[in-house]
Scaffold this motif. Structure first.
Motif, PDB file in Angstrom:
ATOM      1  N   THR A   1     101.738  12.676  77.404  1.00  0.00           N
ATOM      2  CA  THR A   1     100.318  12.991  77.599  1.00  0.00           C
ATOM      3  C   THR A   1     100.010  13.313  79.051  1.00  0.00           C
ATOM      4  O   THR A   1      98.982  13.937  79.338  1.00  0.00           O
ATOM      5  CB  THR A   1      99.429  11.829  77.119  1.00  0.00           C
ATOM      6  N   GLY A   2     100.867  12.902  79.984  1.00  0.00           N
ATOM      7  CA  GLY A   2     100.770  13.352  81.365  1.00  0.00           C
ATOM      8  C   GLY A   2      99.482  12.984  82.069  1.00  0.00           C
ATOM      9  O   GLY A   2      98.977  11.866  81.968  1.00  0.00           O
ATOM     10  N   HIS A   3      98.920  13.976  82.767  1.00  0.00           N
ATOM     11  CA  HIS A   3      97.779  13.750  83.638  1.00  0.00           C
ATOM     12  C   HIS A   3      96.657  14.750  83.356  1.00  0.00           C
ATOM     13  O   HIS A   3      96.881  15.826  82.817  1.00  0.00           O
ATOM     14  CB  HIS A   3      98.200  13.882  85.121  1.00  0.00           C
TER      15      HIS A   3
ATOM     16  N   ASP B   1      93.976  17.449  84.897  1.00  0.00           N
ATOM     17  CA  ASP B   1      94.224  18.461  85.918  1.00  0.00           C
ATOM     18  C   ASP B   1      93.767  18.031  87.308  1.00  0.00           C
ATOM     19  O   ASP B   1      94.153  18.643  88.308  1.00  0.00           O
ATOM     20  CB  ASP B   1      93.541  19.781  85.539  1.00  0.00           C
TER      21      ASP B   1
ATOM     22  N   SER C   1      94.344  19.431  80.833  1.00  0.00           N
ATOM     23  CA  SER C   1      95.330  18.379  81.110  1.00  0.00           C
ATOM     24  C   SER C   1      96.708  18.803  80.643  1.00  0.00           C
ATOM     25  O   SER C   1      96.880  19.805  79.942  1.00  0.00           O
ATOM     26  CB  SER C   1      94.933  17.090  80.372  1.00  0.00           C
ATOM     27  N   ASP C   2      97.697  17.986  81.021  1.00  0.00           N
ATOM     28  CA  ASP C   2      99.062  18.195  80.532  1.00  0.00           C
ATOM     29  C   ASP C   2      99.113  18.036  79.011  1.00  0.00           C
ATOM     30  O   ASP C   2      99.827  18.772  78.327  1.00  0.00           O
ATOM     31  CB  ASP C   2     100.005  17.166  81.176  1.00  0.00           C
ATOM     32  N   SER C   3      98.363  17.061  78.479  1.00  0.00           N
ATOM     33  CA  SER C   3      98.415  16.811  77.032  1.00  0.00           C
ATOM     34  C   SER C   3      97.878  18.014  76.257  1.00  0.00           C
ATOM     35  O   SER C   3      98.444  18.397  75.230  1.00  0.00           O
ATOM     36  CB  SER C   3      97.618  15.554  76.684  1.00  0.00           C
TER      37      SER C   3
ATOM     38  N   ARG D   1      97.865  21.158  77.175  1.00  0.00           N
ATOM     39  CA  ARG D   1      98.855  22.245  77.220  1.00  0.00           C
ATOM     40  C   ARG D   1     100.077  21.924  76.365  1.00  0.00           C
ATOM     41  O   ARG D   1     100.697  22.837  75.810  1.00  0.00           O
ATOM     42  CB  ARG D   1      99.253  22.516  78.675  1.00  0.00           C
ATOM     43  N   ASN D   2     100.394  20.659  76.232  1.00  0.00           N
ATOM     44  CA  ASN D   2     101.501  20.261  75.360  1.00  0.00           C
ATOM     45  C   ASN D   2     101.162  20.579  73.897  1.00  0.00           C
ATOM     46  O   ASN D   2     102.004  21.054  73.133  1.00  0.00           O
ATOM     47  CB  ASN D   2     101.767  18.763  75.520  1.00  0.00           C
TER      48      ASN D   2
ATOM     49  N   GLN E   1     106.593  19.136  76.738  1.00  0.00           N
ATOM     50  CA  GLN E   1     107.040  18.006  77.544  1.00  0.00           C
ATOM     51  C   GLN E   1     107.161  16.773  76.655  1.00  0.00           C
ATOM     52  O   GLN E   1     106.187  16.328  76.047  1.00  0.00           O
ATOM     53  CB  GLN E   1     106.048  17.742  78.683  1.00  0.00           C
TER      54      GLN E   1
END
Length: 530
Positions: free
Chosen positions: A486-488, A490, A509-511, A513-514, A527
């Motif tokens: 889930t990352g961060h 932006d 966020s990273d999530s 885009r994932n 990711q």
């Protein structure tokens, strides 16, 4: 399209069109109420008024009611078109007037056709900035005039296009056909009898058989199906999507006539309005409603174009989702379309009532009830078959996304035979009712890829996979399911905590885009969780 003159634009009053829209809506409601009451008064005489004259009167009353309903729906659709047109015309008109005012404030003369001419000699300051050369200064003014002229003419063209679009939409709405009344006697095999029989038999037929029946019909027969049986056509899997979309415009217009709640009315009117094409390009497009049945809390909407998209996503939301609250779900789906400029088509799926709770305690209690998943999952399975048939010619992979309680709905549907290329469990309540092991899933695609993600600190973790829980195993721990990071956000913050439950699907966020990478099949961008 005719380009308006500047003097005409200055005289236009979009508010008058808004007022006309309000009058059309009031007229539709009045016609519907008055005629409906009159028709009921005639029809409900069977107990004390008999004979051929009475039967003829009741038959004519029913016909009048049908014609009245169609006219009222046409007025509703025209009112929505007029209101939407007034909004677009007002915005385009404001742009024209602003650009004209700006040009005049700079000392330029604006012609009625939008052309801009140099109105005065160059100012001493401009001459000085031009190195003291008056000729260069005049050339600079001429270039500026040309640029302003192009801007004003372009704004006039956009206003003309908005005006033409509004006129076309209003005329189209008012031309809505009235379903013909069935004759008192019908020759054997005549189409009106067959149409009714066909629709009545759909509940016992496969989707493929329904699709075959409609494919064998003439265009006129298909039009009559839409006109005479909009509720069935608009909500039956197997019916081609263009027919469903057309029928549901009628169903929505009828709901507007029948509805009294202001919040629902606002949503229904918006469903009939045009929206900016989520794929970009600046066009306004009709909304594409694939199912609409307020009595069943059903609203399914397509965003984008499945005939040209390279990937399709079906979003199943969660707790507290309602038709009234559907704009937020639709925005979530449209972001995937917009981000890819139409390479992704998305479907927001409200296939029935979702659990609801106005406070944490009632929300938790409601979300623990598997009944909603058990009731909606079979409908999602059937819809997945319809999706598979519709996108089969393009071979676009289809990803089903279950968020929160929607994860349980999705997992239950997989257990019942959903067809999907990829499934993604986002902050999911579980893997599905009764799903404790991957063998409990029976996706009809043997090559389905499954993914899951839940941010750290998401409150859903308290109920995921609890022993004896109502929603099955935790999909984040299920063998064979690919866990995603889930990352961060932006802005650099960790995607975590209670807010992440919704943010994981909605915030830049990273999530997010994932999730998009799973939909598009961009394996290099996916990711995995650490």
């Amino acid at each position: 399209m005719t380009r308006p003159r500047v003097s005409q634009v200055e005289q236009w009053r979009p508010d008058d069109l808004r007022a006309a829209a309000d009058q059309l809506c009031a007229a539709a409601a009045d016609v519907h109420e008055r005629v409906d009451g009159t028709v009921r008064g005639v029809v409900e005489t069977e107990d004390f008024w008999t004979g051929s004259a009475a039967e003829a009167a009741r038959r004519e009353a029913v016909l009048l009611g049908r014609e009245s309903d169609a006219s009222a729906r046409a007025l509703v659709m025209a009112a929505v078109a007029a209101s939407d047109g007034a909004k677009q015309i007002a915005a385009a008109r404001d742009e024209v007037l602003t650009r004209v005012a700006d040009a005049r404030s700079e000392g330029f003369a604006v012609g009625d056709d939008g052309s801009v001419a140099v109105g005065t000699d160059p100012s001493p300051l401009l001459v000085a900035l031009s190195g003291g050369d008056g000729g260069v200064a005049r050339d600079m003014l001429a270039l500026r005039a040309d640029a302003l002229s192009a801007q004003i003419v372009d704004a006039l063209d956009r206003l003309g296009a908005a005006d033409a679009d509004a006129g076309h939409d209003i005329a189209e709405a008012l031309a809505t056909p009235v379903a013909p009344a069935p004759p008192s006697t019908t020759p054997a095999g005549a189409w009106p009898v067959q149409a009714g029989d066909v629709v009545a038999g759909w509940s016992g037929l496969s989707q493929d058989r329904i699709a075959e029946q409609i494919a064998a019909m003439t265009p006129e027969q298909r039009r009559r199906l839409v006109t005479e049986f909009p509720r069935q056509v608009g909500n039956t899997d197997g019916v081609p999507w263009p027919m469903r979309i057309e029928a549901n415009r009628t169903n929505i217009a009828q709901a507007i006539l029948d509805e009294e709640d202001p919040a629902r009315l606002a949503v229904y009117r918006a469903l009939l309005s045009e929206v900016d094409d989520p794929a970009g390009g600046g066009r306004r497009v009709d909304r594409q409603i694939l199912a609409f049945d307020p009595a069943r809390a059903s609203l399914v909407e397509l965003h984008g174009d499945v005939s040209t998209a390279g990937s399709v996503a079906v979003l199943v939301p969660g707790l507290n989702t309602t038709i009234t609250g559907s704009p937020a779900v639709n925005q979530t789906a449209r972001r995937f379309v917009s981000a890819t400029r139409g390479e992704v088509a998305a479907i927001s799926y409200l296939g029935g009532p979702f659990p609801r709770g106005d406070d944490p305690a009632s929300a938790l209690l409601s979300a623990a009830d598997p009944r909603y998943a058990l009731e909606m999952a079979p409908r999602l399975v059937a819809f997945s078959e319809d999706v598979d048939r519709t996108v089969d010619s393009t071979a676009a992979p289809v990803t089903y996304i279950g968020h929160s309680y929607g994860g349980s709905i999705l997992g239950t549907a997989e257990a019942l035979g959903l067809t999907g290329d990829r499934t993604l469990y986002v902050a999911a309540a579980g893997s599905g009712v009764g799903v404790d092991d991957p063998a409990d899933w029976h996706n009809r695609n043997p090559h389905v890829l499954r993914f899951s993600m839940t941010a750290p600190g998401d409150f859903i973790q308290a109920v995921q996979g609890i022993p004896g829980g109502p929603h099955g195993a935790d999909p984040d721990e299920m063998p064979g399911v690919i866990p995603l990071a889930t990352g961060h956000y932006d802005d650099g913050r960790l995607m975590a905590g209670p807010r992440s439950h919704s943010d994981v699907l909605n915030s830049p966020s990273d999530s997010w885009r994932n999730i998009l990478a799973v939909i598009t099949g961009d394996r290099a961008a996916i990711q995995l969780a650490g």
